[in-house]
Design a protein around this motif. Structure first.
Motif, mmCIF file in Angstrom:
data_model
loop_
_atom_site.group_PDB
_atom_site.id
_atom_site.type_symbol
_atom_site.label_atom_id
_atom_site.label_comp_id
_atom_site.label_asym_id
_atom_site.label_seq_id
_atom_site.Cartn_x
_atom_site.Cartn_y
_atom_site.Cartn_z
ATOM 1 N N GLU A 17 46.779 34.245 21.969
ATOM 2 C CA GLU A 17 46.603 34.702 23.344
ATOM 3 C C GLU A 17 47.890 34.466 24.145
ATOM 4 O O GLU A 17 48.414 33.359 24.186
ATOM 5 C CB GLU A 17 45.429 33.959 24.000
ATOM 6 C CG GLU A 17 45.061 34.492 25.364
ATOM 7 C CD GLU A 17 43.775 33.883 25.898
ATOM 8 O OE1 GLU A 17 43.329 34.317 26.979
ATOM 9 O OE2 GLU A 17 43.209 32.984 25.230
ATOM 10 N N GLY A 18 48.408 35.518 24.768
ATOM 11 C CA GLY A 18 49.584 35.416 25.609
ATOM 12 C C GLY A 18 50.919 35.511 24.895
ATOM 13 O O GLY A 18 51.973 35.454 25.545
ATOM 14 N N VAL A 19 50.920 35.670 23.554
ATOM 15 C CA VAL A 19 52.203 35.657 22.830
ATOM 16 C C VAL A 19 53.064 36.879 23.156
ATOM 17 O O VAL A 19 54.279 36.872 22.902
ATOM 18 C CB VAL A 19 52.009 35.545 21.300
ATOM 19 C CG1 VAL A 19 51.457 34.183 20.924
ATOM 20 C CG2 VAL A 19 51.135 36.661 20.767
ATOM 21 N N ASN A 20 52.460 37.922 23.754
ATOM 22 C CA ASN A 20 53.273 39.103 24.090
ATOM 23 C C ASN A 20 54.293 38.805 25.191
ATOM 24 O O ASN A 20 55.223 39.591 25.402
ATOM 25 C CB ASN A 20 52.373 40.273 24.484
ATOM 26 C CG ASN A 20 51.961 40.269 25.935
ATOM 27 O OD1 ASN A 20 52.553 40.935 26.782
ATOM 28 N ND2 ASN A 20 50.908 39.502 26.245
ATOM 29 N N VAL A 169 53.097 41.626 16.603
ATOM 30 C CA VAL A 169 52.636 40.628 17.575
ATOM 31 C C VAL A 169 51.196 40.960 17.953
ATOM 32 O O VAL A 169 50.920 41.982 18.588
ATOM 33 C CB VAL A 169 53.547 40.623 18.821
ATOM 34 C CG1 VAL A 169 53.002 39.648 19.864
ATOM 35 C CG2 VAL A 169 54.975 40.262 18.429
ATOM 36 N N LEU A 170 50.267 40.098 17.534
ATOM 37 C CA LEU A 170 48.840 40.334 17.755
ATOM 38 C C LEU A 170 48.347 39.457 18.897
ATOM 39 O O LEU A 170 48.186 38.249 18.737
ATOM 40 C CB LEU A 170 48.037 40.035 16.477
ATOM 41 C CG LEU A 170 48.508 40.747 15.196
ATOM 42 C CD1 LEU A 170 47.587 40.380 14.030
ATOM 43 C CD2 LEU A 170 48.560 42.254 15.385
ATOM 44 N N ASP A 171 48.131 40.078 20.048
ATOM 45 C CA ASP A 171 47.704 39.360 21.251
ATOM 46 C C ASP A 171 46.462 40.063 21.798
ATOM 47 O O ASP A 171 46.553 41.078 22.477
ATOM 48 C CB ASP A 171 48.831 39.366 22.286
ATOM 49 C CG ASP A 171 48.513 38.525 23.514
ATOM 50 O OD1 ASP A 171 47.326 38.202 23.726
ATOM 51 O OD2 ASP A 171 49.456 38.212 24.270
ATOM 52 N N ALA A 172 45.296 39.502 21.469
ATOM 53 C CA ALA A 172 44.038 40.169 21.831
ATOM 54 C C ALA A 172 43.822 40.250 23.333
ATOM 55 O O ALA A 172 43.013 41.067 23.796
ATOM 56 C CB ALA A 172 42.862 39.448 21.168
ATOM 57 N N ARG A 236 37.218 40.615 20.570
ATOM 58 C CA ARG A 236 38.467 41.378 20.636
ATOM 59 C C ARG A 236 39.488 40.854 19.617
ATOM 60 O O ARG A 236 40.200 41.629 18.966
ATOM 61 C CB ARG A 236 39.065 41.288 22.037
ATOM 62 C CG ARG A 236 38.263 41.980 23.120
ATOM 63 C CD ARG A 236 38.346 43.477 22.999
ATOM 64 N NE ARG A 236 37.779 44.158 24.155
ATOM 65 C CZ ARG A 236 37.656 45.467 24.260
ATOM 66 N NH1 ARG A 236 38.062 46.247 23.271
ATOM 67 N NH2 ARG A 236 37.135 46.018 25.332
ATOM 68 N N ASP A 237 39.569 39.541 19.493
ATOM 69 C CA ASP A 237 40.503 38.927 18.553
ATOM 70 C C ASP A 237 40.142 39.295 17.116
ATOM 71 O O ASP A 237 41.018 39.627 16.300
ATOM 72 C CB ASP A 237 40.496 37.411 18.748
ATOM 73 C CG ASP A 237 41.604 36.711 17.979
ATOM 74 O OD1 ASP A 237 42.766 37.149 18.097
ATOM 75 O OD2 ASP A 237 41.313 35.737 17.268
ATOM 76 N N ALA A 238 38.855 39.258 16.796
ATOM 77 C CA ALA A 238 38.397 39.632 15.455
ATOM 78 C C ALA A 238 38.695 41.098 15.166
ATOM 79 O O ALA A 238 39.102 41.460 14.048
ATOM 80 C CB ALA A 238 36.900 39.354 15.307
ATOM 81 N N MET A 239 38.502 41.956 16.169
ATOM 82 C CA MET A 239 38.786 43.385 15.988
ATOM 83 C C MET A 239 40.278 43.613 15.740
ATOM 84 O O MET A 239 40.660 44.409 14.867
ATOM 85 C CB MET A 239 38.344 44.177 17.219
ATOM 86 C CG MET A 239 36.853 44.250 17.435
ATOM 87 S SD MET A 239 35.990 45.210 16.162
ATOM 88 C CE MET A 239 36.587 46.872 16.527
#
Length: 380
Positions: A17-20, A169-172, A236-239
């Motif tokens: 979360e927030g890594v973007n 970069v995966l940031d749900a 959302r994170d799982a998706m």
């Protein structure tokens, strides 16, 4: 399935979360070309990422539409050359990411775009590339594929390992609050990626199989919650994770008939890609049943473990019905007529589907023009 295979894991991954907001640390020194679309900028989704890049020399290219065009790539390349870009960021759904992949390659190599369409034609070295998805569906951040619209309606692909991103970069948090229809369509798109990777006739392998099954489990278990509760971060994170895993799977074990029949709907009627996949999915699954029954029966257990006690035929049929139910549950339109496609267009669609040879050769059962026409008629 052969025991001899090659598998490419694709980009390195940063997730959280927030890594973007901290992309600068992934980039080399020098000017950055930031590729996105105007709608995402207007919504403020790119604000945190751009703020995190405030100490960098950044040029933003946001003239990317759905079904991105070759011209968008050429315009973005021109901007990148003007600033002397040393890296590229693709921020958004599949369209900005597909553009960014082609742009990073062309900026790094100086080649002409007309020379690199096709499979494994692009052999050069592109600029460092970071891809940041804002939807959980295309898996474009995981693949070495760029699909572009050339001319009015023709779609062409650039498919080569040289297009892999350096980082995904995966940031749900970027997918929180997505509209229901976008969540549904992109989620179904990701599920199709997993299904087609698992059942592909070419390059199927044990690693892509494992990723495809885990992707389908995550996506099918969370798509309804993500649609019904758009602020549910866990769903959302799982998706997003499922979409990425499906992307890695189909980057190695390529997509097939569903995509082949879906592309003409996007090219000619501008049906969003995920929705066009959802429209054609049950009909292509039914067509493939004689060749793919055992594989469908295996996948069925990832969606509905209660089918375990049934025979192969019943499990496979249960798989098709479960996918129909998920599509309905998400609220997607299940008929071509709902998106403005009439019977008078079916011959055109069948002709266009036959041009998707890159995809058709992967289908578990051959699809000829009559087959395509029959499936489009069933989808009306």
């Amino acid at each position: 399935m052969s025991n001899t295979f090659t598998f490419d894991p694709g980009p390195r991954v940063v997730s959280g979360e927030g890594v973007n907001a901290d992309l600068a640390r992934l980039l080399p020194d020098g000017p950055v070309l930031f590729v996105t679309d105007a709608n995402l900028r207007a919504l403020g989704l790119a604000d945190a990422a751009l703020e995190g890049l405030s100490k960098c020399d950044v040029a933003v290219f946001d003239d990317v539409r759905e079904d991105p065009t070759e011209q968008s790539v050429l315009d973005a390349v021109a901007l990148g050359r003007a600033i002397g870009a040393t890296s590229v960021i693709g921020f958004g759904g599949g369209s900005p990411m597909d553009v960014a992949k082609a742009v990073a390659y062309l900026l790094g190599t100086g080649e002409e775009i007309g020379e690199i369409y096709g499979v494994d034609v692009a052999q050069g070295q592109g600029l460092p590339l970071v891809l940041v998805p804002t939807t959980a569906g295309t898996g474009s951040e995981a693949t070495p594929i760029s699909i572009l619209t050339v001319g009015e309606t023709s779609k062409k692909g650039i498919v080569a390992p040289a297009l892999y991103a350096t980082w995904a970069v995966l940031d749900a948090s970027l997918t929180i609050g997505l509209p229901r229809h976008v969540t549904a369509a992109t989620g179904i798109d990701a599920m199709v990626h997993a299904i087609e990777a698992f059942t592909t006739r070419r390059l199927k392998n044990p690693i892509s199989d494992a990723l495809a099954k885990e992707a389908l489990r995550l996506l099918s278990a969370n798509i309804a919650t993500a649609c019904d509760e758009p602020d549910n971060f866990a769903a959302r994170d799982a998706m997003l994770r499922g979409s990425y895993l499906a992307g890695v799977a189909f980057a190695n074990a390529p997509c097939a008939g569903v995509h082949a029949l879906a592309y003409p709907l996007g090219g000619h009627f501008h049906v969003p890609h995920g929705l066009s996949n959802a429209l054609m999915l049950p009909h292509v699954l039914s067509h493939n049943m004689p060749a793919a029954r055992e594989m469908y029966a295996e996948l069925a257990l990832e969606i509905d473990p209660s089918l375990a006690g049934l025979g192969t035929q019943a499990r496979a049929q249960g798989f098709v019905e479960a996918l129909r139910a998920i599509t309905t549950q998400t609220g997607l339109s299940p008929r071509l007529a709902d998106v403005g496609v009439g019977a008078d267009s079916l011959d055109l669609l069948a002709d266009e589907a036959m041009k998707q040879e890159r995809l058709l050769i992967n289908n578990p059962l051959p699809i000829n023009r009559n087959d395509a026409l029959r499936m489009y008629e069933a989808a009306l």
